[in-house]
Design an enzyme around this catalytic site. Structure first.
Site, PDB file in Angstrom:
ATOM      1  N   GLN A 175       0.829  -1.206   0.000  1.00  0.00           N
ATOM      2  CA  GLN A 175       0.000   0.000   0.000  1.00  0.00           C
ATOM      3  C   GLN A 175       0.865   1.259   0.000  1.00  0.00           C
ATOM      4  O   GLN A 175       0.549   2.248  -0.668  1.00  0.00           O
ATOM      5  CB  GLN A 175      -0.930  -0.006   1.224  1.00  0.00           C
ATOM      6  CG  GLN A 175      -1.923   1.147   1.257  1.00  0.00           C
ATOM      7  CD  GLN A 175      -2.955   1.074   0.151  1.00  0.00           C
ATOM      8  OE1 GLN A 175      -3.268  -0.018  -0.355  1.00  0.00           O
ATOM      9  NE2 GLN A 175      -3.475   2.214  -0.258  1.00  0.00           N
ATOM     10  N   ALA A 196      -5.913   5.327   0.176  1.00  0.00           N
ATOM     11  CA  ALA A 196      -5.572   5.444   1.599  1.00  0.00           C
ATOM     12  C   ALA A 196      -4.072   5.356   1.796  1.00  0.00           C
ATOM     13  O   ALA A 196      -3.355   4.691   1.034  1.00  0.00           O
ATOM     14  CB  ALA A 196      -6.254   4.328   2.385  1.00  0.00           C
ATOM     15  N   SER A 201      -5.653   1.452   4.931  1.00  0.00           N
ATOM     16  CA  SER A 201      -6.353   0.807   3.815  1.00  0.00           C
ATOM     17  C   SER A 201      -7.100  -0.446   4.274  1.00  0.00           C
ATOM     18  O   SER A 201      -6.554  -1.287   4.987  1.00  0.00           O
ATOM     19  CB  SER A 201      -5.355   0.420   2.726  1.00  0.00           C
ATOM     20  OG  SER A 201      -5.985  -0.356   1.729  1.00  0.00           O
ATOM     21  N   HIS A 203      -7.742  -2.799   2.392  1.00  0.00           N
ATOM     22  CA  HIS A 203      -7.116  -3.929   1.688  1.00  0.00           C
ATOM     23  C   HIS A 203      -6.143  -4.686   2.587  1.00  0.00           C
ATOM     24  O   HIS A 203      -5.943  -5.887   2.413  1.00  0.00           O
ATOM     25  CB  HIS A 203      -6.380  -3.433   0.435  1.00  0.00           C
ATOM     26  CG  HIS A 203      -7.283  -3.090  -0.700  1.00  0.00           C
ATOM     27  ND1 HIS A 203      -7.823  -4.040  -1.543  1.00  0.00           N
ATOM     28  CD2 HIS A 203      -7.752  -1.894  -1.114  1.00  0.00           C
ATOM     29  CE1 HIS A 203      -8.575  -3.450  -2.455  1.00  0.00           C
ATOM     30  NE2 HIS A 203      -8.562  -2.134  -2.220  1.00  0.00           N
ATOM     31  N   ASP A 210     -11.363  -4.923  -5.108  1.00  0.00           N
ATOM     32  CA  ASP A 210     -11.716  -4.009  -6.185  1.00  0.00           C
ATOM     33  C   ASP A 210     -12.201  -4.857  -7.343  1.00  0.00           C
ATOM     34  O   ASP A 210     -11.462  -5.734  -7.843  1.00  0.00           O
ATOM     35  CB  ASP A 210     -10.506  -3.171  -6.622  1.00  0.00           C
ATOM     36  CG  ASP A 210     -10.077  -2.178  -5.552  1.00  0.00           C
ATOM     37  OD1 ASP A 210     -10.928  -1.815  -4.710  1.00  0.00           O
ATOM     38  OD2 ASP A 210      -8.889  -1.779  -5.554  1.00  0.00           O
ATOM     39  N   GLU A 255     -16.385   5.219  -4.890  1.00  0.00           N
ATOM     40  CA  GLU A 255     -15.640   4.081  -5.431  1.00  0.00           C
ATOM     41  C   GLU A 255     -16.596   2.899  -5.644  1.00  0.00           C
ATOM     42  O   GLU A 255     -16.759   2.037  -4.778  1.00  0.00           O
ATOM     43  CB  GLU A 255     -14.503   3.679  -4.488  1.00  0.00           C
ATOM     44  CG  GLU A 255     -13.412   4.738  -4.365  1.00  0.00           C
ATOM     45  CD  GLU A 255     -12.189   4.238  -3.599  1.00  0.00           C
ATOM     46  OE1 GLU A 255     -12.186   3.066  -3.140  1.00  0.00           O
ATOM     47  OE2 GLU A 255     -11.234   5.021  -3.466  1.00  0.00           O
ATOM     48  N   HIS A 258     -15.111  -0.732  -5.111  1.00  0.00           N
ATOM     49  CA  HIS A 258     -14.479  -1.170  -3.853  1.00  0.00           C
ATOM     50  C   HIS A 258     -15.528  -1.731  -2.879  1.00  0.00           C
ATOM     51  O   HIS A 258     -16.385  -1.004  -2.386  1.00  0.00           O
ATOM     52  CB  HIS A 258     -13.752   0.011  -3.211  1.00  0.00           C
ATOM     53  CG  HIS A 258     -13.023  -0.346  -1.946  1.00  0.00           C
ATOM     54  ND1 HIS A 258     -11.701  -0.758  -1.927  1.00  0.00           N
ATOM     55  CD2 HIS A 258     -13.435  -0.366  -0.645  1.00  0.00           C
ATOM     56  CE1 HIS A 258     -11.328  -0.995  -0.675  1.00  0.00           C
ATOM     57  NE2 HIS A 258     -12.366  -0.766   0.122  1.00  0.00           N
TER      58      HIS A 258
END
Length: 296
Positions: A175, A196, A201, A203, A210, A255, A258
């Site tokens: 990230q 982020a 994040s 993630h 995504d 988004e 996401h």
């Protein structure tokens, strides 16, 4: 003279007969009287025995009723105890699930909570490459949430949708590198509007994805115009997924690609109430932690 003679002749006979009759009557009366007395006494004794027997019967009934009540109460107490034990067992199970579940999974990151560089999910599963937009890439997802993703992707395919995954788990380092590249490409202000910083994040939790489709060339922009996006909005919650940054959110730009796994219970609540995950109080969100992997 004749009268006298008659009495003289018959006196003894008549008197004897009379006295005999009287004697018989007296004896009979006495005997009957005795029989009556005996019968009366026997009857009284019988009545006493009946009364005693009836009393004993009534006492026995009363005792039986008392015993029955005690047994009923005992059975009720046993049921109450069993219920308490069952409830306690359920409570212990719930508490154990809470203790064993990663508390980070439902934290509100994205500029609120921070994940340090050492955080990684407890276990990661490799996503089936057939789900990936780039087949040669290896993408990973939280192992306990992966079965939910498999069901979502399978149902999308059953609906003739070409839903694919562009990105999944990203480590703190990944990230950091990605955000740095965005800053170079788009500038810091623009990069901060959609990406982020490391540690913030979703993630990094291993529960965020995504999505994309071949229709937009694997890109993220334009995804909101696809049938895949519309299907996700209406169905992703059934598999525990929510859109993290819908229109008009205060964290990042819209988004549509996401999505984050939060569990079926919380995702269903958010969908039915028309609420955004980041608008909920964290204490309310935490109440769903023990259910996050339930419902599959």
């Amino acid at each position: 003279m004749k009268i006298k003679q008659y009495f003289s002749k018959n006196w003894n006979k008549e008197i004897g007969t009379t006295f005999l009759g009287l004697a018989i009557i007296a004896i009979s009366g006495g005997y009957l009287s005795s029989l009556y007395i005996v019968a009366k006494e026997e009857n009284a004794g019988l009545e006493r025995r009946i009364d005693s027997s009836e009393s004993a019967r009534l006492i026995a009934i009363a005792k039986a009723g008392s015993v029955s009540k005690k047994l009923g109460k005992a059975n009720s107490d046993v049921r109450d105890l069993q219920g308490a034990i069952s409830g306690l067992s359920g409570t212990v199970t719930t508490l154990q699930k809470y203790v064993d579940t990663d508390k980070q999974l439902l934290e509100k990151y994205s500029k609120i909570y921070f994940l340090n560089e050492n955080y990684i999910p407890e276990s990661l599963a490799t996503i089936d490459s057939s789900y990936n937009f780039e087949k040669s890439r290896t993408l990973e997802f939280h192992a306990k949430a992966y079965p939910f993703l498999v069901k979502l992707m399978g149902q999308a395919k059953a609906n003739n949708l070409n839903l694919l995954i562009a990105s999944a788990y990203r480590s703190f380092g990944t990230q950091s590198s990605l955000k740095a590249s965005y800053r170079v490409t788009f500038g810091a202000k623009t990069a901060n509007s959609f990406s982020a910083d490391q540690g913030y994040s979703e993630h990094q939790l291993g529960t965020a994805l995504d999505f994309t489709t071949p229709a937009v060339g694997g890109a993220l922009t334009g995804f909101e115009k696809t049938p895949e996006y519309k299907w996700l909005l209406n169905n992703a919650y059934k598999y525990g997924f929510i859109i993290s940054y819908p229109t008009n959110n205060t964290y990042y730009i819209f988004e549509p690609w996401h999505f984050r796994f939060v569990g079926i219970a919380l995702a269903t609540y958010l969908h039915d109430q028309g609420k955004n995950f980041y608008d909920m109080d964290q204490r309310d969100i935490n109440g769903y932690l023990v259910k996050i992997f339930d419902g599959l």
